[in-house]
Design an enzyme around this catalytic site. Structure first.
Site, PDB file in Angstrom:
ATOM      1  N   HIS A   7      -1.427   5.165   1.358  1.00 60.94           N
ATOM      2  CA  HIS A   7      -2.798   4.695   1.562  1.00 60.94           C
ATOM      3  C   HIS A   7      -3.213   3.762   0.435  1.00 60.94           C
ATOM      4  O   HIS A   7      -2.517   3.635  -0.573  1.00 60.94           O
ATOM      5  CB  HIS A   7      -3.788   5.872   1.669  1.00 60.94           C
ATOM      6  CG  HIS A   7      -3.919   6.709   0.430  1.00 60.94           C
ATOM      7  ND1 HIS A   7      -3.225   7.890   0.243  1.00 60.94           N
ATOM      8  CD2 HIS A   7      -4.668   6.560  -0.698  1.00 60.94           C
ATOM      9  CE1 HIS A   7      -3.543   8.420  -0.914  1.00 60.94           C
ATOM     10  NE2 HIS A   7      -4.419   7.624  -1.514  1.00 60.94           N
ATOM     11  N   GLU A  57      -8.359   4.884   2.326  1.00 61.04           N
ATOM     12  CA  GLU A  57      -9.130   5.968   1.721  1.00 61.04           C
ATOM     13  C   GLU A  57     -10.453   5.414   1.187  1.00 61.04           C
ATOM     14  O   GLU A  57     -10.466   4.549   0.311  1.00 61.04           O
ATOM     15  CB  GLU A  57      -8.360   6.614   0.570  1.00 61.04           C
ATOM     16  CG  GLU A  57      -9.139   7.723  -0.126  1.00 61.04           C
ATOM     17  CD  GLU A  57      -8.451   8.262  -1.370  1.00 61.04           C
ATOM     18  OE1 GLU A  57      -9.098   9.036  -2.109  1.00 61.04           O
ATOM     19  OE2 GLU A  57      -7.278   7.916  -1.606  1.00 61.04           O
ATOM     20  N   ASN A  61     -18.474   8.497  -4.566  1.00 62.99           N
ATOM     21  CA  ASN A  61     -18.905   9.346  -5.676  1.00 62.99           C
ATOM     22  C   ASN A  61     -20.378   9.664  -5.495  1.00 62.99           C
ATOM     23  O   ASN A  61     -21.206   8.765  -5.355  1.00 62.99           O
ATOM     24  CB  ASN A  61     -18.655   8.629  -7.005  1.00 62.99           C
ATOM     25  CG  ASN A  61     -17.178   8.538  -7.324  1.00 62.99           C
ATOM     26  OD1 ASN A  61     -16.500   9.542  -7.496  1.00 62.99           O
ATOM     27  ND2 ASN A  61     -16.657   7.318  -7.387  1.00 62.99           N
ATOM     28  N   HIS A  75      -7.306  -8.187  -1.331  1.00 68.73           N
ATOM     29  CA  HIS A  75      -7.783  -7.787  -0.017  1.00 68.73           C
ATOM     30  C   HIS A  75      -6.820  -6.794   0.616  1.00 68.73           C
ATOM     31  O   HIS A  75      -5.705  -6.592   0.136  1.00 68.73           O
ATOM     32  CB  HIS A  75      -7.909  -9.015   0.901  1.00 68.73           C
ATOM     33  CG  HIS A  75      -6.629  -9.784   1.079  1.00 68.73           C
ATOM     34  ND1 HIS A  75      -6.361 -10.957   0.400  1.00 68.73           N
ATOM     35  CD2 HIS A  75      -5.530  -9.544   1.846  1.00 68.73           C
ATOM     36  CE1 HIS A  75      -5.158 -11.399   0.755  1.00 68.73           C
ATOM     37  NE2 HIS A  75      -4.642 -10.557   1.623  1.00 68.73           N
ATOM     38  N   GLU A 122      -8.478  -9.341   5.423  1.00 66.15           N
ATOM     39  CA  GLU A 122      -7.800 -10.422   6.126  1.00 66.15           C
ATOM     40  C   GLU A 122      -7.389  -9.939   7.512  1.00 66.15           C
ATOM     41  O   GLU A 122      -6.991  -8.774   7.684  1.00 66.15           O
ATOM     42  CB  GLU A 122      -6.555 -10.861   5.342  1.00 66.15           C
ATOM     43  CG  GLU A 122      -5.817 -12.033   5.967  1.00 66.15           C
ATOM     44  CD  GLU A 122      -4.558 -12.411   5.210  1.00 66.15           C
ATOM     45  OE1 GLU A 122      -4.002 -13.499   5.521  1.00 66.15           O
ATOM     46  OE2 GLU A 122      -4.117 -11.638   4.333  1.00 66.15           O
TER      47      GLU A 122
END
Length: 255
Positions: A7, A57, A61, A75, A122
């Site tokens: 991830h 992910e 916070n 990106h 993108e």
């Protein structure tokens, strides 16, 4: 060492807004969630994504934090069918996504949009992988030789899908040599003018899968990777190192 990307993590300022954006515009669904006392992690991806595909992910916070994107990260790139770039971009525009870089301005080879926090996304044409699945993540590096050596030596990656060397910059795509084409690749962007970059805190880390956490960590230490957060300091659930430019890289066993 497996080395497949599991991830890529980004930080968001409003979790509900970000979830709505990715679920509405990229048809992402929640693949997992971790609720802690001070933060929430949500893992997203499209329906039908490849078993070796990477998730996104989102880290929220708790509290009113704000973040700076910086320019060391570039990106994430998501896939659409080869003949559906303009159609996919038009759909996003109709849904109210901001017009950032349309296909025509990019030679009809790709396009760009931004999410609510300003992370660039993108859109690339691919004849494989689920629509909107992550094709690659781009980071900027200050020394191409060091960066290529790092990923080759530390994680046993090879150049995947070639390279693109232009007049003022070069792009190198890295992945494990035997990774399926649906797996996420890492795009290393090197600008020839010797510029330096700021990391910012809007981006978090890349995560690679390993077969055995302690064994992989020992290999990295032998290969002189930075000792950032070892398995013991992370309760043997994961570990972190950094690349030569300071991008954080998580190690994780994925069952």
């Amino acid at each position: 060492m497996d080395g497949t990307f599991d991830h890529v993590m980004i930080r968001v300022e409003d979790l509900a807004e970000s979830l709505d954006w990715y679920q509405t515009h990229l048809n992402y669904e929640e693949k997992g969630r971790w609720e802690a006392d001070t933060f929430t992690n949500v893992y997203l991806g499209p329906e039908g994504m490849h078993e070796d595909g990477a998730t996104l992910e989102l880290t929220y916070n708790h509290g009113d934090r704000t973040y700076e994107i910086g320019d060391a990260w570039g990106h994430i790139a998501v896939r659409v069918p080869e003949d559906a770039l303009q159609e996919s971009y038009d759909q996003l525009m109709e849904e109210g996504v901001d017009d950032y870089r349309d296909p025509e301005s990019c030679g009809n080879r790709y396009a760009f949009v931004k999410d609510p926090d300003g992370h660039e996304i993108e859109i690339v044409k691919r004849d494989y992988g689920a629509k909107w699945s992550i094709d690659h993540t781009m980071i900027r590096v200050e020394d191409a030789d060091e960066a290529l050596g790092y990923w080759t030596r530390k994680f046993e990656h090879a150049e995947a899908r070639g390279r693109w060397e232009a007049d003022s910059f070069a792009n190198y795509f890295m992945a494990p040599e035997d990774a399926p084409k649906e797996a996420m690749k890492l795009e290393l962007t090197y600008n020839y003018d010797g510029r330096e970059y700021t990391m910012g805190d809007g981006w978090g880390h890349l995560c690679v899968r390993v077969d055995d956490l302690d064994e992989a960590w020992e290999q990295l230490m032998v290969r002189e990777a930075p000792d950032y957060r070892d398995p013991e300091s992370c309760d043997h659930n994961y570990a972190f190192t950094k690349d030569q430019d300071g991008h954080e890289i998580e190690l994780l066993v994925r069952e």
